[in-house]
Motif scaffolding. Structure first.
Motif, PDB file in Angstrom:
ATOM      1  N   MET A   1      14.629 104.599  69.356  1.00 40.31           N
ATOM      2  CA  MET A   1      13.818 104.032  70.431  1.00 40.31           C
ATOM      3  C   MET A   1      12.416 103.695  69.927  1.00 40.31           C
ATOM      4  SD  MET A   1      15.764 103.673  73.012  1.00 40.31           S
ATOM      5  CE  MET A   1      14.399 103.000  73.963  1.00 40.31           C
ATOM      6  N   SER A   2      11.851 104.569  69.105  1.00 41.71           N
ATOM      7  CA  SER A   2      10.516 104.322  68.562  1.00 41.71           C
ATOM      8  C   SER A   2      10.504 103.061  67.710  1.00 41.71           C
ATOM      9  CB  SER A   2      10.050 105.526  67.744  1.00 41.71           C
ATOM     10  OG  SER A   2       8.797 105.268  67.138  1.00 41.71           O
ATOM     11  N   GLY A   3      11.513 102.908  66.851  1.00 40.75           N
ATOM     12  CA  GLY A   3      11.583 101.728  65.995  1.00 40.75           C
ATOM     13  C   GLY A   3      11.799 100.453  66.788  1.00 40.75           C
ATOM     14  N   TYR A   4      12.644 100.535  67.810  1.00 37.29           N
ATOM     15  CA  TYR A   4      12.937  99.351  68.630  1.00 37.29           C
ATOM     16  C   TYR A   4      11.703  98.910  69.409  1.00 37.29           C
ATOM     17  CZ  TYR A   4      14.802  96.568  72.477  1.00 37.29           C
ATOM     18  OH  TYR A   4      15.017  95.584  73.412  1.00 37.29           O
ATOM     19  N   VAL A   5      11.014  99.842  70.037  1.00 42.29           N
ATOM     20  CA  VAL A   5       9.819  99.493  70.815  1.00 42.29           C
ATOM     21  C   VAL A   5       8.737  98.927  69.909  1.00 42.29           C
ATOM     22  CG1 VAL A   5       7.959 100.407  72.256  1.00 42.29           C
ATOM     23  CG2 VAL A   5      10.312 101.137  72.650  1.00 42.29           C
ATOM     24  N   GLN A   6       8.582  99.507  68.723  1.00 45.68           N
ATOM     25  CA  GLN A   6       7.580  98.997  67.787  1.00 45.68           C
ATOM     26  C   GLN A   6       7.918  97.580  67.352  1.00 45.68           C
ATOM     27  OE1 GLN A   6       4.696 100.181  66.930  1.00 45.68           O
ATOM     28  NE2 GLN A   6       4.276  98.478  65.530  1.00 45.68           N
TER      29      GLN A   6
ATOM     30  N   LEU B   1      18.490 101.443  76.286  1.00 46.20           N
ATOM     31  CA  LEU B   1      19.044 102.274  75.212  1.00 46.20           C
ATOM     32  C   LEU B   1      20.152 101.532  74.486  1.00 46.20           C
ATOM     33  CD1 LEU B   1      19.546 104.877  73.634  1.00 46.20           C
ATOM     34  CD2 LEU B   1      20.906 105.708  75.574  1.00 46.20           C
ATOM     35  N   ARG B   2      21.034 100.886  75.219  1.00 47.64           N
ATOM     36  CA  ARG B   2      22.129 100.136  74.602  1.00 47.64           C
ATOM     37  C   ARG B   2      21.585  99.033  73.698  1.00 47.64           C
ATOM     38  NH1 ARG B   2      25.435  97.444  79.003  1.00 47.64           N
ATOM     39  NH2 ARG B   2      26.105  99.592  79.427  1.00 47.64           N
ATOM     40  N   THR B   3      20.558  98.321  74.170  1.00 47.21           N
ATOM     41  CA  THR B   3      19.949  97.252  73.367  1.00 47.21           C
ATOM     42  C   THR B   3      19.310  97.812  72.106  1.00 47.21           C
ATOM     43  OG1 THR B   3      19.507  96.014  75.406  1.00 47.21           O
ATOM     44  CG2 THR B   3      18.333  95.320  73.428  1.00 47.21           C
TER      45      THR B   3
ATOM     46  N   VAL C   1      27.655 103.062  76.056  1.00 43.57           N
ATOM     47  CA  VAL C   1      26.634 103.587  76.960  1.00 43.57           C
ATOM     48  C   VAL C   1      27.076 103.283  78.385  1.00 43.57           C
ATOM     49  CG1 VAL C   1      24.215 103.498  77.669  1.00 43.57           C
ATOM     50  CG2 VAL C   1      24.815 103.249  75.248  1.00 43.57           C
ATOM     51  N   GLU C   2      27.464 104.322  79.094  1.00 45.52           N
ATOM     52  CA  GLU C   2      27.930 104.141  80.476  1.00 45.52           C
ATOM     53  C   GLU C   2      26.738 104.120  81.429  1.00 45.52           C
ATOM     54  OE1 GLU C   2      31.553 106.205  82.191  1.00 45.52           O
ATOM     55  OE2 GLU C   2      29.941 107.224  83.293  1.00 45.52           O
ATOM     56  N   THR C   3      26.750 103.187  82.364  1.00 43.30           N
ATOM     57  CA  THR C   3      25.691 103.079  83.358  1.00 43.30           C
ATOM     58  C   THR C   3      26.266 103.303  84.754  1.00 43.30           C
ATOM     59  OG1 THR C   3      26.015 100.689  83.661  1.00 43.30           O
ATOM     60  CG2 THR C   3      24.477 101.393  81.940  1.00 43.30           C
ATOM     61  N   PRO C   4      25.434 103.711  85.714  1.00 44.49           N
ATOM     62  CA  PRO C   4      25.919 103.809  87.089  1.00 44.49           C
ATOM     63  C   PRO C   4      26.392 102.455  87.597  1.00 44.49           C
ATOM     64  CG  PRO C   4      23.796 104.917  86.828  1.00 44.49           C
ATOM     65  CD  PRO C   4      24.057 104.156  85.562  1.00 44.49           C
ATOM     66  N   ARG C   5      27.137 102.477  88.671  1.00 41.68           N
ATOM     67  CA  ARG C   5      27.630 101.235  89.251  1.00 41.68           C
ATOM     68  C   ARG C   5      26.452 100.390  89.726  1.00 41.68           C
ATOM     69  NH1 ARG C   5      32.400 101.696  93.527  1.00 41.68           N
ATOM     70  NH2 ARG C   5      33.349 102.488  91.588  1.00 41.68           N
TER      71      ARG C   5
ATOM     72  N   ASN D   1      18.408  88.580  77.819  1.00 37.22           N
ATOM     73  CA  ASN D   1      19.238  87.762  78.694  1.00 37.22           C
ATOM     74  C   ASN D   1      18.447  87.183  79.854  1.00 37.22           C
ATOM     75  OD1 ASN D   1      18.767  90.091  80.092  1.00 37.22           O
ATOM     76  ND2 ASN D   1      20.874  90.369  80.792  1.00 37.22           N
ATOM     77  N   LYS D   2      17.115  87.243  79.783  1.00 35.10           N
ATOM     78  CA  LYS D   2      16.261  86.687  80.821  1.00 35.10           C
ATOM     79  C   LYS D   2      15.941  85.247  80.464  1.00 35.10           C
ATOM     80  CE  LYS D   2      15.912  90.679  82.929  1.00 35.10           C
ATOM     81  NZ  LYS D   2      16.557  90.942  84.221  1.00 35.10           N
TER      82      LYS D   2
END
Length: 362
Positions: free
Chosen positions: A69-74, A146-148, A165-169, A235-236
């Motif tokens: 997560m740290s590497g991705y955000v950076q 997290l998945r990204t 990575v499972e997400t709620p409905r 995807n935006k």
């Protein structure tokens, strides 16, 4: 004044007995490494690969989710991704509950446990303060982040496999949109130029808040009457849209008095957040459940109600046709009419109209 010496070594090609080497100075010691070729062009290519390897940081050994997560955000910050603030928020929540896990240990059970903990923790749970319930939509955004990040780490060679990575409905979409009377009332309670311009752009272009606040004048062609919102993030999607006459007049007025390169500006600076000012006008107009994103929903809803084909609405919004049909389809006057028409024209034989009812009664 003499220029300070560079501390980085300078690498160069050297020919020794017909074999090319890469050589450099390490302090006062000259070092060299054989490139294993007598061809100068091959040696240049090998030197470039050698330099690329030096500039490439070492891969982390067995990175956990916190490291990823740290590497991705950076990386997002270095690429000037507009939504870094929301990424920081999501990353903090993910690292708090899942940070010590290895990616291979991320199971469905862990994802469901994360969702349950975030529900009980609430929106202000990490930083203290007044507790506020957190929605499934927010938890979904965090887990999708997290998945990204995991996919990013795979592309960087940090991990071999991306776990599921499972997400709620997904919650049902909000069906809040403004009537024309409500929008006029909202504008009527907005005298501040930059907030008024933002509202008009959000309605008449259907663009997201980030796209509008990042828009610069070189993306607006007043002569041709088009706005190019540029490339989206993830995807935006973003689109190039025509400028309707009502918005064109407002943009010309804004262009005449502009002091920066940003279309939406205030006191000689760009606007980074609009929510507080927007909410103030919403309350003044006596409206409820209205956010800046509601204007995007209103734009789509009005187009669909007007009979604009789903494909054209999707192109205008930068979304998929499937999403437009799923979220806004029920507003279309022709929604499922073709399906109903396929059933019409079938004549029930005379004398059998009440057969089913009679059979049930018996």
């Amino acid at each position: 004044m003499p220029r300070p010496k560079s501390t980085a070594p300078k690498y160069s090609l050297a020919d020794r007995n017909g074999i090319f080497y890469v050589q450099w100075w390490d302090g006062k010691v000259k070092k060299r490494l054989s490139l294993g070729t007598k061809d100068r062009d091959e040696a240049k290519g090998a030197l470039n690969q050698f330099l690329a390897g030096i500039d490439t940081p070492a891969l982390p050994a067995d990175p956990n989710i916190r490291t990823i997560m740290s590497g991705y955000v950076q990386d997002c910050r270095e690429r000037s991704i507009a939504s870094v603030a929301s990424l920081d928020y999501a990353s903090a929540a993910i690292c708090e509950h899942l940070g010590d896990l290895q990616p291979a240990h991320l199971t469905r059970r862990e994802c469901r446990s994360y969702a349950a903990k975030r529900h009980s923790q609430g929106r202000r749970g990490m930083a203290g303060g007044k507790w506020k319930a957190i929605s499934d939509g927010t938890i979904i955004k965090e887990l999708v982040t997290l998945r990204t990040a995991l996919r990013w780490s795979q592309s960087m060679g940090w991990i071999d496999k991306v776990p599921h990575v499972e997400t709620p409905r997904t919650p049902p979409p909000r069906d809040r949109w403004l009537t024309k009377e409500e929008f006029q009332r909202l504008l009527g309670n907005t005298s501040t130029p930059h907030v008024r311009l933002f509202m008009m752009m959000a309605l008449y272009t259907g663009a997201r808040t980030s796209a509008i606040l990042e828009l610069t004048w070189d993306q607006v062609d007043l002569a041709l009457g088009i706005i190019r919102f540029g490339a989206g993030v993830g995807n935006k999607g973003r689109s190039t849209v025509p400028i309707v006459p009502e918005l064109l007049s407002a943009l010309k007025d804004a262009a005449f008095i502009r002091t920066t390169d940003w279309v939406v500006e205030y006191r000689g600076d760009r606007i980074r957040k609009i929510k507080t000012a927007f909410n103030k006008r919403v309350r003044a107009a006596g409206l409820t459940r209205v956010t800046p994103h509601t204007l995007r929903h209103t734009c789509a809803t009005w187009m669909v109600m007007g009979g604009v084909p789903f494909e054209m609405v999707a192109k205008y919004l930068g979304n998929s046709v499937e999403m437009v049909e799923r979220v806004y389809g029920h507003h279309s006057p022709d929604w499922l009419r073709k399906a109903a028409a396929a059933l019409s024209g079938f004549s029930v034989p005379r004398g059998t109209e009440n057969m089913a009812v009679t059979t049930i009664e018996k």
